[in-house]
Each structure stands twice: as C-alpha cells, then as structure tokens.
Design a protein around this motif. Structure first.
Motif, PDB file in Angstrom:
ATOM      1  N   UNK A 129       6.928 -13.660 -33.378  1.00 49.99           N
ATOM      2  CA  UNK A 129       7.891 -14.172 -32.407  1.00 49.99           C
ATOM      3  C   UNK A 129       7.396 -14.134 -30.967  1.00 49.99           C
ATOM      4  N   UNK A 130       6.645 -13.109 -30.592  1.00 52.70           N
ATOM      5  CA  UNK A 130       6.144 -13.056 -29.213  1.00 52.70           C
ATOM      6  C   UNK A 130       5.286 -14.280 -28.932  1.00 52.70           C
ATOM      7  N   UNK A 131       4.375 -14.584 -29.852  1.00 50.93           N
ATOM      8  CA  UNK A 131       3.515 -15.748 -29.654  1.00 50.93           C
ATOM      9  C   UNK A 131       4.318 -17.048 -29.693  1.00 50.93           C
ATOM     10  N   UNK A 132       5.312 -17.112 -30.576  1.00 48.30           N
ATOM     11  CA  UNK A 132       6.153 -18.304 -30.638  1.00 48.30           C
ATOM     12  C   UNK A 132       6.903 -18.527 -29.331  1.00 48.30           C
ATOM     13  N   UNK A 133       7.403 -17.456 -28.738  1.00 43.41           N
ATOM     14  CA  UNK A 133       8.197 -17.579 -27.522  1.00 43.41           C
ATOM     15  C   UNK A 133       7.359 -17.787 -26.264  1.00 43.41           C
ATOM     16  N   UNK A 134       6.229 -17.081 -26.185  1.00 42.48           N
ATOM     17  CA  UNK A 134       5.456 -17.095 -24.944  1.00 42.48           C
ATOM     18  C   UNK A 134       4.198 -17.949 -25.000  1.00 42.48           C
TER      19      UNK A 134
END
Length: 67
Positions: free
Chosen positions: A30-35
């Motif tokens: 999720x971190x990579x998906x969001x940022x």
C-alpha cells in the motif's frame, strides 16, 4: 484505562492485543501504491532527509490588538 473506557471494552482490547502479541504484521504494497515509492524504515527516512527538514520552532506570538 478505567477512567476512559468501560471494563468490557478494556478487557476486549487487552484480549485482542494479547492474541496478536508476537505475530508479525501483514506486509502489503500500500505505501508504494499510495506514494509511488517503496516503503522505508524510519531510520532510512531520517538518513534520506538529513539537513533538508526545517527545525521546528515556536510559532510567533500573536500580534497585540490595536489600541
């Protein structure tokens, strides 16, 4: 916790926390998906921003009202 939550809720929370103690957290992307960037540890983020983050200062005092 007694001043803040009822006994039943406190017991439920403590039971849940005890049941997950020692269990690794689910790792997601999720971190990579969001940022758009891979997640970093807190230490790595600190090394990457050294010298670029302004120091926190006390906000200026409010202006005195006009006489």
């Amino acid at each position: 916790m007694a001043p803040y939550v009822s006994e039943g809720i406190a017991e439920g929370l403590l039971g849940y926390w005890a049941s997950t103690d020692g269990s690794p957290a689910e790792v997601t992307g999720e971190t990579e998906n969001l940022t758009g960037h891979r997640a970093r540890t807190f230490a790595a983020r600190g090394r990457g921003t050294r010298g670029r983050v302004p120091r926190l200062t006390r906000p200026p005092a409010p202006a005195a009202p006009p006489p």
